[in-house]
Scaffold this motif. Structure first.
Motif, PDB file in Angstrom:
ATOM      1  N   ASP A 179       5.435   8.180   0.680  1.00 42.85           N
ATOM      2  CA  ASP A 179       6.795   8.655   0.431  1.00 42.85           C
ATOM      3  C   ASP A 179       7.132   9.596  -0.625  1.00 42.85           C
ATOM      4  OD1 ASP A 179       9.731   8.763  -0.086  1.00 42.85           O
ATOM      5  OD2 ASP A 179      10.005   6.799  -0.178  1.00 42.85           O
ATOM      6  N   HIS A 200       9.762   0.280   2.279  1.00 48.24           N
ATOM      7  CA  HIS A 200       9.180   1.179   3.226  1.00 48.24           C
ATOM      8  C   HIS A 200       7.969   2.038   2.486  1.00 48.24           C
ATOM      9  CE1 HIS A 200      12.494   3.195   0.981  1.00 48.24           C
ATOM     10  NE2 HIS A 200      11.681   4.237   0.817  1.00 48.24           N
ATOM     11  N   LEU A 228      15.792  15.166   5.070  1.00 48.88           N
ATOM     12  CA  LEU A 228      15.020  13.880   5.033  1.00 48.88           C
ATOM     13  C   LEU A 228      13.447  14.387   4.770  1.00 48.88           C
ATOM     14  CD1 LEU A 228      15.238  10.756   5.063  1.00 48.88           C
ATOM     15  CD2 LEU A 228      15.141  11.092   7.697  1.00 48.88           C
ATOM     16  N   SER A 230       6.783   6.335   5.314  1.00 45.17           N
ATOM     17  CA  SER A 230       8.022   5.569   5.127  1.00 45.17           C
ATOM     18  C   SER A 230       8.991   6.164   6.105  1.00 45.17           C
ATOM     19  CB  SER A 230       8.661   6.162   3.861  1.00 45.17           C
ATOM     20  OG  SER A 230       8.614   7.322   3.403  1.00 45.17           O
ATOM     21  N   ILE A 231       8.633   7.208   6.407  1.00 49.59           N
ATOM     22  CA  ILE A 231       9.506   7.920   7.814  1.00 49.59           C
ATOM     23  C   ILE A 231       8.784   7.527   9.017  1.00 49.59           C
ATOM     24  CG2 ILE A 231      10.572   9.947   8.553  1.00 49.59           C
ATOM     25  CD1 ILE A 231      11.791   8.815   6.057  1.00 49.59           C
ATOM     26  N   LYS A 282      13.666  13.765  12.732  1.00 44.41           N
ATOM     27  CA  LYS A 282      14.169  13.019  11.474  1.00 44.41           C
ATOM     28  C   LYS A 282      15.647  12.396  11.909  1.00 44.41           C
ATOM     29  CE  LYS A 282      12.543  16.353   8.327  1.00 44.41           C
ATOM     30  NZ  LYS A 282      12.886  17.268   7.220  1.00 44.41           N
ATOM     31  N   HIS A 291      14.284   7.362   9.698  1.00 42.12           N
ATOM     32  CA  HIS A 291      14.241   6.297   8.529  1.00 42.12           C
ATOM     33  C   HIS A 291      14.318   4.932   8.797  1.00 42.12           C
ATOM     34  CE1 HIS A 291      13.913   4.526   4.580  1.00 42.12           C
ATOM     35  NE2 HIS A 291      14.972   5.123   4.268  1.00 42.12           N
TER      36      HIS A 291
END
Length: 355
Positions: A150, A59, A295, A85-86, A101, A110
């Motif tokens: 990230d 990711h 997160l 990455s998110i 999130k 994620h």
């Protein structure tokens, strides 16, 4: 297409995976640079929720756009972009509650390498290009952009949720790549004193460069006692948890100041069970200490803001890249390095030349 996958818990390998199918808002990309994360190590070796068979891992990526869907407005084939990455689904109704999130389900933000195929493959899909992909400004290197997707955003998330004010004393527990960026974030937010906790020489040296005023080690005795001694018994205004086992959670409560102390956790705790909450330092439930469990922040706007920090010389996250490997095949080597953590490793970058 060739892809690096989770075959079963504890076992990875190469797999002939189906190519991604383009969606109207989406983009198909091919990776130009990737780096395995400790989260990939947790996914493979640490248990957690059940994953799809032959899930493509990864990711953290900078990539070239190959195709875009008919409804994509801001991007076109041939562009080089940072891939967060998110990647929240910004069209979920929960977004309107500010819950980007976990909008539709736990960890729905994620997705890559968790609930949808990741980036360790010849091609991958981002379902919503315009809200996700981040433009890389002129003068920002691939290494710098890769660290933003990230590591920088997670470390900075930890610092932001520590509610740091000008002149605060902050403890950063764990100074791997995430913790190092939490140190940098705490400095930028105005912390006067940053106590970084770690012992690997390569990390302690960089922690000082990024803004740590002192580095403490578990090898020198109980870490809570060290913090309390250095703060005249008051404790820290903020504690950022970026690494360590279950015990660091209660240690953070122990060392946070009564009344105004804030604990910001971006650390991963494997397995099941519970994290201990100490009754005494928790004021038997009335200590006035705030706990955030977060997160990382993601999405296009977030990463483009971080890239501006590089563009204008505010941060230098490329210093985290200690090892460079070349070719998609080296993803397996890089993941093994992240698992074994040799003393001279912070982050391993795999660069891919498709020509």
């Amino acid at each position: 297409m060739k892809a690096f996958v989770l075959i079963e818990p504890g076992k990875v390998g190469w797999h002939d995976a189906p190519e991604p199918t383009l969606t109207p808002y989406g983009a198909i990309l091919r990776p130009v640079a990737v780096t395995p994360c400790s989260s990939d190590v947790h996914t493979v070796y640490g248990g957690g929720s059940r994953k799809a068979p032959n899930l493509i891992l990864g990711h953290e990526c900078v990539a070239e756009i190959l195709e875009v869907g008919e409804l994509v407005q801001d991007f076109k084939p041939g562009e080089l972009v940072a891939v967060p990455s998110i990647t929240p689904d910004w069209r979920e109704s929960g977004i309107q509650e500010g819950n980007y999130k976990h909008a539709s389900a736990p960890f729905s933000g994620h997705q890559l390498g968790r609930s949808i195929p990741g980036v360790f493959a010849e091609k991958f899909l981002i379902p919503d290009a315009d809200t996700t992909l981040a433009r890389i400004p002129e003068g920002v290197s691939i290494e710098q952009a890769l660290m933003c997707v990230d590591v920088v955003t997670t470390g900075f998330t930890g610092a932001e949720f520590a509610d740091i004010k000008i002149g605060d004393t902050v403890v950063v527990m764990g100074i791997g790549p995430i913790g190092l960026m939490a140190v940098e974030g705490a400095r930028l937010l105005g912390a006067a004193r940053i106590l970084a906790v770690g012992s690997r020489p390569i990390c302690t040296q960089l922690a000082k460069e990024f803004g740590a005023t002192e580095v403490l080690s578990y090898k020198d005795g109980d870490i809570v006692s060290q913090v309390m001694e250095r703060t005249d018994g008051l404790g820290a205004d903020g504690v950022i948890l970026c690494g360590g086992g279950d015990e660091v959670f209660s240690q953070a409560v122990d060392m946070a100041r009564y009344g105004i102390g804030t604990i910001s956790n971006v650390n991963y705790y494997g397995g099941t069970g519970s994290l201990a909450f100490p009754k005494f330092s928790g004021g038997r439930g009335m200590a006035g200490k705030t706990i955030h469990t977060e997160l990382a922040k993601g999405g296009r706007n977030r990463i483009e803001r971080l890239l501006k920090m590089i563009q204008y010389g505010r941060i230098n996250p490329e210093k985290l890249v200690t090892h460079k490997l070349y070719g998609l095949d080296e993803v397996e080597t890089a993941l093994r390095m992240m698992k074994e953590k040799p003393r001279d490793l912070i982050k391993a970058m795999v660069q891919i030349d498709w020509k």
